[in-house]
Scaffold this active site. Structure first.
Site, PDB file in Angstrom:
ATOM      1  CG  ASP A   1      11.497 -13.848   1.028  1.00 42.04           C
ATOM      2  OD1 ASP A   1      12.285 -14.513   0.330  1.00 42.04           O
ATOM      3  OD2 ASP A   1      11.003 -14.288   2.085  1.00 42.04           O
TER       4      ASP A   1
ATOM      5  CD  GLU B   1      14.915 -18.740   2.694  1.00 43.86           C
ATOM      6  OE1 GLU B   1      15.613 -19.622   3.226  1.00 43.86           O
ATOM      7  OE2 GLU B   1      14.813 -17.583   3.174  1.00 43.86           O
TER       8      GLU B   1
END
Length: 408
Positions: A86, A148
């Site tokens: 991400d 994350e």
């Protein structure tokens, strides 16, 4: 200069495969609020083309997934190469090029995620054919996670997968951008949300309502006072930059109109602590200030007014330990003699708490992360690629098994 350092200094240009994979991964908009499944499916298909099976570990919604794959023997504890898929939003940032299309200018690759941290994942994938060319004595495990950036949420599923019978590694290398310096410590991240519940009234009659925004402002002022307290020398750790615990309010949401006292205001904030005990102490101090100094006056006007604060995510600190095999291996591969500490959080602390010794070492500079026109130097991509080549050679060496057995 060591032989490894000399070789690295001479390695300026990454392979075309690495560049192609960086471009391919950046093209996926995997901003944390969106699904990452298209990227994960693309990686899984590529692995399958090379005969490598992979497991997808989904989030509760089924719209996001981690990927875990093993290259080499599955019955020998190996080395995790960990990266998050991400990226942070580009909304409102003044980019000079399409953030999801890699542009090369002046020895740099521009694009969202080039530094943080799709380039590391790209290098792992680009070197897959090299990993498969000859048998590995010690396996390499790809562990690519989701979310994350919003609190290291996805990696917990990877740890659970391993504990429930997945191929278990002996150590982990987290490829966050460190300019290929070996990092063995980082701050914790305590992510919090505070909601102030006010009471609406006309702005000409402030005595009849509770303005949630102005109450939130008082709370922010107290956070700033607490921040100054934690800048005192007795609370600091000089390994970090900055050397003190920080409190940051990243978002404020509230209000409906200029002439209405705000009914609600929400603060999104975090604490990044140099010492583990700071997180809870600051969270409790903020709650206490709200309950003792702000709420009594609020409730005298309206009984339902009040303040709610909760921790929504926690990234544990990554703390140095006396005998860390991941650190020893990374220093050997990088040709370095000392370790560094960083202020930002990573998945390393979670791997470590999960019983998997970890280290942080990857290409790029964190200073370029999260900014408009994020970039990575081509020389950093090349250095990261050289590091992984040396790791592959290590995993082929028969002595690598004994090294990892000693780490058990």
């Amino acid at each position: 200069m060591t032989d490894i350092q000399t070789k690295t200094a001479q390695t300026k240009n990454p392979s075309q495969a690495a560049l192609d994979w960086i471009e391919r991964l950046i093209a996926f908009d995997t901003t944390s609020r969106l699904s990452n499944l298209a990227l994960i499916d693309d990686i899984a298909a590529y692995l399958a083309q090379h005969g490598v099976a992979s497991d997808k570990i989904y989030d509760p919604t089924g719209k996001k997934a981690n990927l875990y794959a093993t290259i080499g023997p599955r019955d020998v504890g190996g080395i995790v190469l960990s990266g998050h898929t991400d990226v942070v939003p580009v909304d409102g940032q003044p980019w000079t090029s399409d953030p999801f299309k890699v542009v090369q200018r002046g020895g740099r690759l521009y694009g969202r995620g080039t530094s943080d941290m799709k380039s590391f994942i790209a290098l792992c994938l680009a070197l897959l054919p090299e990993m498969l060319k000859q048998p590995l004595s010690v396996p390499l495990h790809f562990a690519f996670s989701y979310d994350e950036e919003v609190g290291c949420l996805g990696v917990h599923g990877i740890i659970d997968f391993v504990k429930q019978g997945g191929p278990a590694p002996r150590l982990a290398i987290i490829g966050e951008p460190t300019e290929m310096q070996v990092v063995n410590a980082h701050k914790s991240v305590c992510a919090c949300n505070t909601t102030v519940h006010g009471f609406e009234a006309h702005s000409s009659a402030t005595h009849q309502g509770v303005n949630a925004i102005q109450v939130a402002g008082e709370l922010i002022a107290e956070m700033n006072r607490i921040q100054r307290e934690y800048q005192k020398p007795e609370y600091c750790d000089p390994r970090f930059e900055p050397p003190y615990t920080t409190i940051t309010v990243g978002e404020i949401h509230g209000g409906t109109a200029r002439n209405i006292l705000a009914r609600e205001c929400r603060l999104v904030w975090d604490v990044r602590a140099v010492k583990p005990e700071h997180d809870q102490a600051i969270l409790e101090a903020v709650k206490r200030y709200g309950a003792e100094q702000l709420e009594p006056a609020m409730k005298r006007i309206h009984a339902q007014a009040g303040i709610e604060t909760q921790m929504v995510a926690y990234v544990p600190p990554f703390l140095p330990v006396g005998d860390n095999p991941a650190e020893s291996l990374a220093l050997k591969l990088a040709g370095q003699n000392s370790t560094q500490a960083v202020a930002y959080g990573t998945e390393a602390g979670i791997f470590h708490v999960g019983g998997i010794p970890a280290v942080v070492c990857g290409p790029g500079n964190i200073r370029e992360a999260h900014k408009p026109d994020e970039y990575i130097e081509l020389s950093q991509v090349a250095e990261g690629e050289a590091f992984l080549h040396r790791l592959i050679a290590f995993c082929r060496d028969g002595g690598s098994r004994s090294f990892l057995e000693q780490a058990a």
